[in-house]
Design a protein around this motif. Structure first.
Motif, PDB file in Angstrom:
ATOM      1  N   THR A 176      34.431  43.702  44.361  1.00 42.18           N
ATOM      2  CA  THR A 176      34.891  44.673  43.355  1.00 42.18           C
ATOM      3  C   THR A 176      36.281  44.333  42.831  1.00 42.18           C
ATOM      4  OG1 THR A 176      35.939  46.005  45.067  1.00 42.18           O
ATOM      5  CG2 THR A 176      33.663  46.600  44.479  1.00 42.18           C
ATOM      6  N   GLY A 177      36.951  43.384  43.504  1.00 40.90           N
ATOM      7  CA  GLY A 177      38.326  43.039  43.120  1.00 40.90           C
ATOM      8  C   GLY A 177      39.362  43.902  43.817  1.00 40.90           C
ATOM      9  N   VAL A 178      38.922  44.712  44.784  1.00 40.63           N
ATOM     10  CA  VAL A 178      39.825  45.706  45.376  1.00 40.63           C
ATOM     11  C   VAL A 178      41.079  45.078  45.992  1.00 40.63           C
ATOM     12  CG1 VAL A 178      38.541  45.764  47.577  1.00 40.63           C
ATOM     13  CG2 VAL A 178      39.919  47.732  46.910  1.00 40.63           C
ATOM     14  N   LEU A 179      40.934  43.917  46.636  1.00 35.07           N
ATOM     15  CA  LEU A 179      42.097  43.321  47.312  1.00 35.07           C
ATOM     16  C   LEU A 179      43.118  42.842  46.280  1.00 35.07           C
ATOM     17  CD1 LEU A 179      40.304  41.225  50.102  1.00 35.07           C
ATOM     18  CD2 LEU A 179      41.269  43.530  50.282  1.00 35.07           C
ATOM     19  N   GLY A 180      42.610  42.129  45.270  1.00 36.86           N
ATOM     20  CA  GLY A 180      43.507  41.613  44.231  1.00 36.86           C
ATOM     21  C   GLY A 180      44.169  42.755  43.474  1.00 36.86           C
ATOM     22  N   ILE A 181      43.389  43.784  43.154  1.00 39.64           N
ATOM     23  CA  ILE A 181      43.935  44.930  42.416  1.00 39.64           C
ATOM     24  C   ILE A 181      45.047  45.575  43.236  1.00 39.64           C
ATOM     25  CG2 ILE A 181      43.386  47.286  41.616  1.00 39.64           C
ATOM     26  CD1 ILE A 181      40.607  46.106  40.746  1.00 39.64           C
ATOM     27  N   PHE A 182      44.817  45.733  44.536  1.00 40.23           N
ATOM     28  CA  PHE A 182      45.864  46.325  45.383  1.00 40.23           C
ATOM     29  C   PHE A 182      47.128  45.450  45.353  1.00 40.23           C
ATOM     30  CE2 PHE A 182      48.095  46.664  49.454  1.00 40.23           C
ATOM     31  CZ  PHE A 182      48.581  47.956  49.289  1.00 40.23           C
ATOM     32  N   CYS A 183      46.941  44.135  45.425  1.00 37.58           N
ATOM     33  CA  CYS A 183      48.120  43.249  45.411  1.00 37.58           C
ATOM     34  C   CYS A 183      48.933  43.445  44.141  1.00 37.58           C
ATOM     35  CB  CYS A 183      47.692  41.786  45.533  1.00 37.58           C
ATOM     36  SG  CYS A 183      47.059  41.375  47.159  1.00 37.58           S
ATOM     37  N   THR A 184      48.248  43.617  43.001  1.00 36.41           N
ATOM     38  CA  THR A 184      49.012  43.810  41.758  1.00 36.41           C
ATOM     39  C   THR A 184      49.773  45.135  41.811  1.00 36.41           C
ATOM     40  OG1 THR A 184      47.230  44.905  40.528  1.00 36.41           O
ATOM     41  CG2 THR A 184      47.321  42.508  40.377  1.00 36.41           C
ATOM     42  N   LEU A 185      49.131  46.175  42.386  1.00 35.07           N
ATOM     43  CA  LEU A 185      49.822  47.474  42.478  1.00 35.07           C
ATOM     44  C   LEU A 185      51.035  47.360  43.399  1.00 35.07           C
ATOM     45  CD1 LEU A 185      46.833  50.026  42.798  1.00 35.07           C
ATOM     46  CD2 LEU A 185      48.003  49.205  40.749  1.00 35.07           C
ATOM     47  N   LYS A 186      50.946  46.448  44.378  1.00 33.58           N
ATOM     48  CA  LYS A 186      52.039  46.325  45.354  1.00 33.58           C
ATOM     49  C   LYS A 186      53.068  45.265  44.926  1.00 33.58           C
ATOM     50  CE  LYS A 186      52.827  46.803  50.269  1.00 33.58           C
ATOM     51  NZ  LYS A 186      53.852  45.808  50.531  1.00 33.58           N
ATOM     52  N   GLY A 187      53.002  44.859  43.667  1.00 30.15           N
ATOM     53  CA  GLY A 187      54.101  44.050  43.135  1.00 30.15           C
ATOM     54  C   GLY A 187      53.848  42.554  43.045  1.00 30.15           C
ATOM     55  N   ALA A 188      52.609  42.102  43.327  1.00 29.86           N
ATOM     56  CA  ALA A 188      52.354  40.657  43.239  1.00 29.86           C
ATOM     57  C   ALA A 188      52.624  40.181  41.808  1.00 29.86           C
ATOM     58  CB  ALA A 188      50.916  40.348  43.635  1.00 29.86           C
ATOM     59  N   LYS A 189      53.057  38.938  41.699  1.00 30.99           N
ATOM     60  CA  LYS A 189      53.357  38.388  40.375  1.00 30.99           C
ATOM     61  C   LYS A 189      52.047  38.184  39.592  1.00 30.99           C
ATOM     62  CE  LYS A 189      55.356  34.150  38.542  1.00 30.99           C
ATOM     63  NZ  LYS A 189      55.810  32.850  39.030  1.00 30.99           N
ATOM     64  N   SER A 190      51.051  37.596  40.259  1.00 25.01           N
ATOM     65  CA  SER A 190      49.767  37.375  39.595  1.00 25.01           C
ATOM     66  C   SER A 190      48.680  37.208  40.650  1.00 25.01           C
ATOM     67  CB  SER A 190      49.823  36.115  38.722  1.00 25.01           C
ATOM     68  OG  SER A 190      50.086  35.003  39.554  1.00 25.01           O
ATOM     69  N   THR A 218      52.212  34.874  44.255  1.00 17.93           N
ATOM     70  CA  THR A 218      50.968  34.542  43.558  1.00 17.93           C
ATOM     71  C   THR A 218      49.844  34.599  44.595  1.00 17.93           C
ATOM     72  OG1 THR A 218      51.337  32.190  43.986  1.00 17.93           O
ATOM     73  CG2 THR A 218      52.077  33.039  41.859  1.00 17.93           C
ATOM     74  N   VAL A 219      48.748  35.251  44.224  1.00 15.16           N
ATOM     75  CA  VAL A 219      47.696  35.543  45.197  1.00 15.16           C
ATOM     76  C   VAL A 219      46.359  34.988  44.727  1.00 15.16           C
ATOM     77  CG1 VAL A 219      46.478  37.414  46.409  1.00 15.16           C
ATOM     78  CG2 VAL A 219      48.909  37.691  45.812  1.00 15.16           C
ATOM     79  N   LEU A 220      45.603  34.437  45.664  1.00 12.63           N
ATOM     80  CA  LEU A 220      44.218  34.032  45.394  1.00 12.63           C
ATOM     81  C   LEU A 220      43.300  35.013  46.119  1.00 12.63           C
ATOM     82  CD1 LEU A 220      41.971  32.019  44.501  1.00 12.63           C
ATOM     83  CD2 LEU A 220      42.358  30.821  46.668  1.00 12.63           C
ATOM     84  N   ASP A 221      42.380  35.636  45.377  1.00  9.68           N
ATOM     85  CA  ASP A 221      41.407  36.567  45.961  1.00  9.68           C
ATOM     86  C   ASP A 221      40.044  35.855  45.895  1.00  9.68           C
ATOM     87  OD1 ASP A 221      39.751  38.646  46.679  1.00  9.68           O
ATOM     88  OD2 ASP A 221      40.486  40.060  45.172  1.00  9.68           O
ATOM     89  N   ALA A 222      39.675  35.208  46.995  1.00  4.32           N
ATOM     90  CA  ALA A 222      38.449  34.397  47.020  1.00  4.32           C
ATOM     91  C   ALA A 222      37.268  35.268  47.468  1.00  4.32           C
ATOM     92  CB  ALA A 222      38.633  33.227  47.988  1.00  4.32           C
ATOM     93  N   GLY A 223      36.208  35.334  46.667  1.00  2.00           N
ATOM     94  CA  GLY A 223      35.082  36.227  46.988  1.00  2.00           C
ATOM     95  C   GLY A 223      35.524  37.657  46.759  1.00  2.00           C
ATOM     96  N   CYS A 224      35.883  37.962  45.486  1.00  2.00           N
ATOM     97  CA  CYS A 224      36.624  39.209  45.221  1.00  2.00           C
ATOM     98  C   CYS A 224      35.758  40.453  45.244  1.00  2.00           C
ATOM     99  CB  CYS A 224      37.364  39.098  43.888  1.00  2.00           C
ATOM    100  SG  CYS A 224      36.290  38.663  42.507  1.00  2.00           S
TER     101      CYS A 224
END
Ligand SMILES: C[S@@+](CC[C@H](N)C(=O)[O-])C[C@H]1O[C@@H](n2cnc3c(N)ncnc32)[C@H](O)[C@@H]1O
Length: 281
Positions: free
Chosen positions: A155-169, A147-153
């Motif tokens: 464009t959301g690029v970091l969080g989006i990458f985490c989802t592509l790399k298999g993060a649960k949420s 589970t990942v927190l993307d603080a100060g996202c």
């Protein structure tokens, strides 16, 4: 979002005085500092600016013989991050494995991870070293079921990458409404479903469940102020990657993080920008 620009003149000017001033006025809501020959410029959202608070800080500047004055101007209606990020970006490749491009870029040679970002006025295309260094780190991490927190996202690029790399949420937030809207748009462009984004600052972390991984690419003063909130949503073994600051700011951040029970693991740097990796004990 409307911003005010404050141009501080420090006399006599010194680097130490500029650092003290930045720390003081960050407490009054200022962010995104730019050095000038005679002082610093800072930005504050119009709604957050209180002249009396700022005057009380600058009137009693805590350095003998140093005077601080400031000029106030309304900045263009824009995200402060535009200072950093060019409008209309070229496709970016990170470590030959990630390709970040806009919907207008066609006929690109494929990559293992393909991310579409339509940045408008939000920060985070991968062109900036801070974003790129965090993505490089994430490439080497096992994100499966995390589970990942993307603080100060941005464009959301970091969080989006985490989802592509298999993060649960991924749970993301940004203080800037434009960035929140842009993250939602980019989630759609990338078919991301297991990510949520809200508008706010670190205070919205109160009462949240702990995350396995925290990502925060903001700036030194905001990170220093928000570290206790980040730690409050970490469990033993959670990791945190910070960026958005210079190499010389690292000791301050490491010291603060250690005082909150975090273990410093390592850092990376590029052209004086740095990232730090911590783990909660
Ligand atoms: C340097 S950008 C990083 C964007 C993206 N995460 C990346 O790594 O490319 C910093 C982001 O933090 C946001 N921000 C600034 N101050 C903030 C605060 N106090 N709380 C939450 N977000 C903040 C800005 O609006 C901006 O989108």
């Amino acid at each position: 979002m409307k911003y005010l620009e404050l141009d501080f003149i420090i006399s006599p000017y010194s680097r130490d005085a500029a650092d003290i001033l930045i720390a003081l006025v960050a407490d009054a809501g200022l962010e995104s500092f730019v050095d000038t020959p005679q002082g610093v410029k800072g930005y504050v959202q119009t709604g957050l600016f209180e002249r009396s608070v700022l005057d009380s800080l600058t009137d009693i500047f805590p350095m003998d013989g140093v005077k601080v004055t400031y000029r106030l101007a309304e900045a263009e209606d824009k995200n402060w991050n535009e200072e950093w990020e060019r409008n209309g970006f070229e496709p970016v490749r990170i470590a030959d494995r990630i390709l970040i491009h806009s919907p207008e870029h066609h006929n690109l040679s494929p990559a293992e991870y393909d991310i579409v970002i339509d940045p408008h006025q939000a920060f985070g295309t991968g062109t900036h070293h801070t974003t790129g260094m965090i993505l490089e780190r994430l490439l080497g991490m096992d994100l499966g079921h995390k589970t990942v927190l993307d603080a100060g996202c941005g464009t959301g690029v970091l969080g989006i990458f985490c989802t592509l790399k298999g993060a649960k949420s991924v749970w993301a937030y940004d203080i800037d409404r434009w960035s929140v809207d842009n993250t939602k748009e980019n989630m759609l462009l990338n078919g991301v479903k297991n990510m949520e984004v809200v508008e706010g600052n670190a205070s919205i972390l109160q009462g949240k469940d702990a995350f396995d991984l925290i990502l925060a690419n903001i700036n030194r003063n905001i990170l220093l102020a928000d570290l206790p909130s980040f730690v409050s949503v970490m469990h033993a073994g959670s990791q945190m990657i910070l960026s958005g600051f210079y190499v010389e700011d690292m000791p301050l951040l490491v010291q603060k993080a250690k005082s909150l029970g975090l273990n410093y693991l390592n850092h990376t740097e590029k052209e004086n920008w740095a990232t730090l990796l911590f783990e909660r004990l």
